[in-house]
Write an enzyme that holds these catalytic residues in place. Structure first.
Site, PDB file in Angstrom:
ATOM      1  N   SER A 245      33.052  46.711  26.721  1.00 25.09           N
ATOM      2  CA  SER A 245      32.519  47.857  27.461  1.00 25.09           C
ATOM      3  C   SER A 245      31.575  47.352  28.540  1.00 25.09           C
ATOM      4  O   SER A 245      31.314  46.168  28.665  1.00 25.09           O
ATOM      5  CB  SER A 245      31.788  48.797  26.508  1.00 25.09           C
ATOM      6  OG  SER A 245      30.592  48.186  26.084  1.00 25.09           O
ATOM      7  N   LYS A 246      31.048  48.309  29.293  1.00 27.20           N
ATOM      8  CA  LYS A 246      30.167  47.994  30.426  1.00 27.20           C
ATOM      9  C   LYS A 246      29.034  47.043  30.052  1.00 27.20           C
ATOM     10  O   LYS A 246      28.627  46.213  30.863  1.00 27.20           O
ATOM     11  CB  LYS A 246      29.534  49.280  30.968  1.00 27.20           C
ATOM     12  CG  LYS A 246      30.529  50.173  31.670  1.00 27.20           C
ATOM     13  CD  LYS A 246      30.345  50.090  33.180  1.00 27.20           C
ATOM     14  CE  LYS A 246      31.380  50.907  33.917  1.00 27.20           C
ATOM     15  NZ  LYS A 246      32.505  50.120  34.387  1.00 27.20           N
ATOM     16  N   ARG A 247      28.538  47.195  28.835  1.00 29.79           N
ATOM     17  CA  ARG A 247      27.380  46.358  28.494  1.00 29.79           C
ATOM     18  C   ARG A 247      27.739  44.881  28.396  1.00 29.79           C
ATOM     19  O   ARG A 247      26.861  44.024  28.334  1.00 29.79           O
ATOM     20  CB  ARG A 247      26.689  46.859  27.223  1.00 29.79           C
ATOM     21  CG  ARG A 247      27.435  46.587  25.961  1.00 29.79           C
ATOM     22  CD  ARG A 247      26.881  47.392  24.801  1.00 29.79           C
ATOM     23  NE  ARG A 247      27.864  47.482  23.759  1.00 29.79           N
ATOM     24  CZ  ARG A 247      27.991  46.601  22.775  1.00 29.79           C
ATOM     25  NH1 ARG A 247      27.171  45.578  22.709  1.00 29.79           N
ATOM     26  NH2 ARG A 247      28.933  46.739  21.874  1.00 29.79           N
ATOM     27  N   HIS A 248      29.018  44.554  28.410  1.00 32.08           N
ATOM     28  CA  HIS A 248      29.413  43.144  28.378  1.00 32.08           C
ATOM     29  C   HIS A 248      29.619  42.574  29.770  1.00 32.08           C
ATOM     30  O   HIS A 248      30.106  41.460  29.929  1.00 32.08           O
ATOM     31  CB  HIS A 248      30.683  42.980  27.547  1.00 32.08           C
ATOM     32  CG  HIS A 248      30.531  43.471  26.143  1.00 32.08           C
ATOM     33  ND1 HIS A 248      31.157  44.595  25.670  1.00 32.08           N
ATOM     34  CD2 HIS A 248      29.770  42.998  25.129  1.00 32.08           C
ATOM     35  CE1 HIS A 248      30.797  44.793  24.416  1.00 32.08           C
ATOM     36  NE2 HIS A 248      29.966  43.847  24.059  1.00 32.08           N
ATOM     37  N   GLY A 249      29.274  43.342  30.798  1.00 30.47           N
ATOM     38  CA  GLY A 249      29.421  42.860  32.172  1.00 30.47           C
ATOM     39  C   GLY A 249      30.524  43.625  32.868  1.00 30.47           C
ATOM     40  O   GLY A 249      30.941  44.682  32.415  1.00 30.47           O
TER      41      GLY A 249
END
Ligand code: GLU
Length: 485
Positions: A245-249
């Site tokens: 998801s977004k939190r992984h870049g």
């Protein structure tokens, strides 16, 4: 051209995600490896979620990656007639039936299944309606769905090119809805009808579709077509094995572009997400990937997304790119930082390329490249704090800077070698190591403690700017502008 036909069939309900792009890449590699045809089909049947701007973005992303298709784009939404015709045929052949069950009447069954912790299966209530019963429902104004008759017993085996045989028991499958009550096909039906009618020989897609495949196979068999082959490529997970998801870049191709990745680097990186050419080689040109690609070498297990590896790969491509090509790719990033404004004059372009040639060695992205180049265009930089403490606040630094600046003013020609000899001569004269002169000078002219070759920077920056910046730093040091905190 061989008979192989593959397709990439994105739904335009969002940006092209790394998972989708990797699926497109594997289809592309397989098509090119086998001399087949790569078809692009836009699965835009979800009218509420599909958007035309996403279609444009999808196409731009595929083009930017260089994943050129041979046919299409076809639009699934324009093929409703074909889907209806095939459904009508199944109805006429009694391989499908109209189901008039209301949502409410099915709800009880769903609740019961949930209470039993079982998956809900439609019990086949409308399988054997008489003509009179159907007429009565129609008079009531009910709009039916169309369901495919699925055998109650037995099994469907998916011969997956990557996973081998995967067996699905029919007792776990109910009569699949192929047409909704609004007259539109469901995903499973539209997808397989299109694949069959378009003569797709290999359906290469994400693992999350594996559970749809027995249903699509049953449709294909009922429709009387030869089955395509199926290959389900493994998922891409975050380093902690959670869903990406977004939190992984960055996760969409647009984001990768905006971060300053080169398409070849992203392609190379994505190719290794679930595929390996069979040796330890990791850096491969697209031609090499094409010649080595096979579905058998695609892994069954999930691939792990690793931003650092992508960054490493990108830095390799930044270093290896032809200078003119890199200059073109980097231009929007330089413009965004307002370092240059196109069209560049010949002199500007010449300088711009020299800057890139120097800075690219240390840049992992085009954003870093533009950042690392900014002192070549402006002296409005701040000095790195730790450098100030280590260099500017040392005794005699201002004196050294002034002495070197004076020397630089008077040397005849201002180039790499002459600057280097001057620095050597001054350090001998002052009885200090060359580092004592070089480190504060670097900080004075670039604001940084590390960077490309010191003498190259000076030579490119030119005498005026170099000396000016050195004198300005000396002045600031002398006026005690830097605190010792
Ligand atoms: N439109 C579907 C998706 O984007 C296609 C799946 C398939 O390849 O069949 O997931």
């Amino acid at each position: 051209m061989s008979d192989v036909r593959v397709r990439f069939a994105p739904s335009p309900t969002g940006e092209l995600h790394i998972g989708g792009a990797r699926t497109a890449l594997f289809n592309y590699l397989f098509a090119r490896n086998t001399g087949g045809t790569f078809v692009l089909r836009i699965d835009d049947t979800d009218l509420e979620r599909s958007r035309t701007d996403y279609i444009d973005k999808l196409i731009d992303s595929l083009k930017w990656l260089g994943l050129n298709w041979d046919e299409g784009p076809y639009y699934q939404s324009k093929r409703l007639e074909e889907h209806s015709r095939e459904a009508e045929r199944l109805l006429a052949e009694k391989k499908a039936y109209r189901c008039y069950c209301s949502v409410e009447s099915l709800a009880d069954g769903r609740t019961a299944a949930r209470e039993d912790s079982k998956a809900y299966l439609y019990p086949g209530t409308c399988r054997n309606l008489t003509v009179d019963e159907e007429e009565a429902y129609q008079k009531e104004g009910r709009s039916p769905v169309v369901r495919l008759i699925t055998p109650d017993y037995g099994e469907t085996v998916v011969q997956d090119e990557i996973r081998g045989a995967v067996t699905f028991d029919h007792t776990d499958l109910d009569d699949l809805i192929i047409m909704k009550s609004n007259g539109h096909p469901t995903y499973n039906f539209a997808s397989i009808v299109d694949d069959l009618q378009m003569g797709i020989t290999h359906v290469i897609r994400a693992e999350e579709h594996l559970s749809n495949t027995p249903r699509q196979q049953l449709c294909a068999v009922a429709l009387g077509y030869t089955l395509p082959r199926f290959a389900h490529v493994p998922m891409i997970l975050a380093p902690d094995r959670s869903k990406l998801s977004k939190r992984h870049g960055a996760t969409s191709v647009e984001e990768f572009y905006a971060e300053g990745h080169l398409p070849e680097a992203l392609i190379n990186y994505m190719a290794l997400l679930g595929w390996s050419p069979g040796d330890d080689e990791e850096v491969l040109s697209i031609d090499k990937m094409v010649s080595r690609f096979s579905l058998q070498k695609v892994n069954k297990t999930a691939a792990i997304y690793d931003v650092n590896k992508l960054a490493w790969m990108n830095s390799l491509y930044i270093r290896g790119y032809a200078l003119d090509k890199l200059a073109d790719a980097a231009l929007p990033f330089f413009e965004k930082k307002e370092l240059v404004k196109s069209p560049l004059s010949e002199t500007e372009s010449d300088y711009y390329k020299k800057v890139i040639a120097l800075v690219r060695e240390r840049s992992r992205t085009l954003v870093e490249l533009a950042e690392g180049a900014s002192y070549f265009y402006s002296d409005q930089f701040t000095y790195e704090e730790k450098g100030v403490k280590k260099q500017f606040l040392k005794e005699k630094t201002a004196e050294y800077l002034r002495r070197a600046a004076e020397g630089l003013r008077s040397i005849e020609s201002f180039n790499h070698d002459s600057i280097e000899s001057l620095y050597r001569a001054i350090s001998e004269e002052l009885g200090v190591s060359a580092g004592k002169l070089i480190h504060p000078t670097r900080l004075a002219i670039t604001g940084c403690t590390v960077g490309p070759g010191f003498f190259e920077i000076m030579a490119l920056l030119g005498r005026e700017k170099t000396v000016e910046r050195m004198e300005k730093a000396a002045e600031l040091i002398e006026s005690e502008a830097f605190s010792r905190e």
